[in-house]
Design a protein around this motif. Structure first.
Motif, PDB file in Angstrom:
ATOM      1  N   SER A 122      34.367 -27.519 -16.300  1.00 29.96           N
ATOM      2  CA  SER A 122      34.918 -26.438 -15.501  1.00 29.96           C
ATOM      3  C   SER A 122      34.158 -26.175 -14.197  1.00 29.96           C
ATOM      4  O   SER A 122      34.667 -25.514 -13.301  1.00 29.96           O
ATOM      5  N   CYS A 123      32.935 -26.658 -14.063  1.00 25.30           N
ATOM      6  CA  CYS A 123      32.160 -26.371 -12.851  1.00 25.30           C
ATOM      7  C   CYS A 123      32.707 -27.196 -11.676  1.00 25.30           C
ATOM      8  O   CYS A 123      32.797 -28.419 -11.768  1.00 25.30           O
ATOM      9  N   PRO A 124      33.071 -26.549 -10.577  1.00 25.37           N
ATOM     10  CA  PRO A 124      33.649 -27.309  -9.458  1.00 25.37           C
ATOM     11  C   PRO A 124      32.649 -28.255  -8.797  1.00 25.37           C
ATOM     12  O   PRO A 124      33.040 -29.231  -8.170  1.00 25.37           O
ATOM     13  N   ARG A 125      31.369 -27.972  -8.952  1.00 20.84           N
ATOM     14  CA  ARG A 125      30.373 -28.859  -8.320  1.00 20.84           C
ATOM     15  C   ARG A 125      30.112 -30.103  -9.171  1.00 20.84           C
ATOM     16  O   ARG A 125      30.252 -31.224  -8.720  1.00 20.84           O
ATOM     17  N   CYS A 126      29.735 -29.898 -10.430  1.00 24.79           N
ATOM     18  CA  CYS A 126      29.335 -31.072 -11.223  1.00 24.79           C
ATOM     19  C   CYS A 126      30.477 -31.627 -12.085  1.00 24.79           C
ATOM     20  O   CYS A 126      30.374 -32.757 -12.574  1.00 24.79           O
ATOM     21  N   GLY A 127      31.547 -30.856 -12.292  1.00 19.22           N
ATOM     22  CA  GLY A 127      32.622 -31.318 -13.171  1.00 19.22           C
ATOM     23  C   GLY A 127      33.186 -32.677 -12.781  1.00 19.22           C
ATOM     24  O   GLY A 127      33.148 -33.623 -13.581  1.00 19.22           O
ATOM     25  N   ASP A 180      23.053 -26.526 -11.947  1.00 20.53           N
ATOM     26  CA  ASP A 180      22.445 -25.350 -12.584  1.00 20.53           C
ATOM     27  C   ASP A 180      23.487 -24.475 -13.291  1.00 20.53           C
ATOM     28  O   ASP A 180      23.215 -23.339 -13.635  1.00 20.53           O
ATOM     29  N   CYS A 181      24.695 -25.010 -13.536  1.00 22.12           N
ATOM     30  CA  CYS A 181      25.774 -24.184 -14.067  1.00 22.12           C
ATOM     31  C   CYS A 181      25.669 -23.973 -15.591  1.00 22.12           C
ATOM     32  O   CYS A 181      26.299 -23.088 -16.133  1.00 22.12           O
ATOM     33  N   GLY A 182      24.908 -24.835 -16.259  1.00 23.13           N
ATOM     34  CA  GLY A 182      24.715 -24.654 -17.697  1.00 23.13           C
ATOM     35  C   GLY A 182      25.858 -25.129 -18.558  1.00 23.13           C
ATOM     36  O   GLY A 182      25.953 -24.773 -19.734  1.00 23.13           O
TER      37      GLY A 182
HETATM   38 ZN   LIG Z   1      27.835 -27.550 -12.530  1.00 26.73          ZN
END
Ligand SMILES: [Zn+2]
Ligand code: SF4
Length: 314
Positions: free
Chosen positions: A283-288, A311-313
């Motif tokens: 779900s994280c737009p950066r690392c997904g 760092d989104c966990g």
């Molecule tokens: Zn992330």
């Protein structure tokens, strides 16, 4: 998590279902070609045809495959017709999966009278892969392989070796049933792949990872050549109820990563992770997006790639 509300009966599982999708018994409900890592280390195209047929008689707790099935047996000739329909529209591929949301050797799903016509249609491929319940693995598998005259691989749902969770899945299968099926298939020179659930109901995140890995190790020790790890998902009614009751939560993306990394490091056979619907976990737009791409690439190369920090966990 506790197992207090498990077991759930077949009647409860069926009663919780939403309605099925409309399907046409003369059409496959989906088909596509995608690359897959082979046992020899190459990457080859595999055609997957999702055949429309009668619903699987087992009623596993986590199963949502019944959504695209019929209530009644499809007429003789319908399955070969579906294969013709898909092959006429698909690009070339080296291998073919004939997946039927159930069990290929269930006579009420795939009429045995159609086996010869099915074999005729797929003879140009190098390998045919079908799915089947361990209890339905009999000499019929070898007879079909002989008819094909080429490599047959049977995909079996192990789901988990967890001694409390496997019986709670309502699969009506013991670990001994699974082991027996694998031995029988390998004896008959039929390759085996296994489906393994990541974080089935009642397991927490770490237990989910540990038991997926134990299940993979169990399969490789038996001689299974390929383990396909499926993130357990809701969507069939009863799983949503378990989720509400705190007895199920889908795995996190980093658990899927951990299982693939550790499974590949075993070096015992192919490990694939199912990326269908993985967007829900990523779900994280950066690392997904890059993490999904990394999993896709690791599936194909069968090598562990450098991890992606965020760092989104998730
Ligand atoms: Zn992330
Ligand atoms: S055996 Fe497979 S198709 Fe049948 S209910 Fe269980 S998971 Fe679904």
């Amino acid at each position: 998590m506790s197992s207090a509300a498990i077991p759930i009966t077949t009647a409860e599982i069926v009663a919780a279902r939403p309605s099925k999708n409309a399907v046409d018994p003369r059409r496959p409900y989906a088909f596509f070609v995608e690359p897959e890592a082979t046992a020899l280390g190459s990457i080859e195209d595999v055609a997957t045809i999702f055949l429309t047929n009668r619903e699987c008689p087992y009623r596993c707790l986590m199963c949502d495959l019944w959504k695209n099935t019929t209530d009644d047996a499809v007429p003789p000739g319908a399955i070969p017709e579906q294969i013709d329909y898909a092959l006429a529209r698909l690009p070339n591929a080296t291998h073919v999966k004939l997946y039927n949301s159930g069990n290929f050797f269930d006579a009420k799903a795939i009429p045995p009278g159609d086996h010869a016509a099915i074999a005729d249609r797929v003879r140009g491929f190098s390998t045919v892969i079908v799915e089947n319940h361990p209890q339905l693995c009999t000499d019929a598998c070898a007879r079909f392989r002989d008819r094909l005259g080429m490599s047959l691989e049977v995909a079996l749902g192990l789901e988990t070796v967890h001694p409390r969770v496997l019986p709670a899945l309502n699969k009506q299968m013991t670990l001994a049933d699974f082991d027996r099926a694998v031995h029988l298939l390998l004896r008959d020179r039929i390759a085996v792949r296994a489906f393994i659930l990541l974080r089935p109901p009642t397991l927490d995140e770490d237990e989910g990872v540990q038991w997926a890995l134990r299940s993979i190790e169990h399969c490789f020790a038996l001689g299974v050549g390929c383990c396909a790890v499926i993130p357990t998902r809701a969507g069939n009614g009863i799983m949503e109820r378990l989720e509400r009751d705190g007895l199920f939560a889908p795995p996190r993306l980093d658990s899927l990563e951990r299982v693939l990394e550790a499974g590949l490091r075993l070096g015992r056979g192919r490990v694939l992770v199912d990326l269908w619907d993985v967007e829900k976990l990523a779900s994280c737009p950066r690392c997904g997006p890059p993490r999904m791409e990394r999993l896709r690439s690791m599936n194909l190369t069968q090598r562990v790639a450098p991890s992606i920090a965020c760092d989104c966990g998730t």
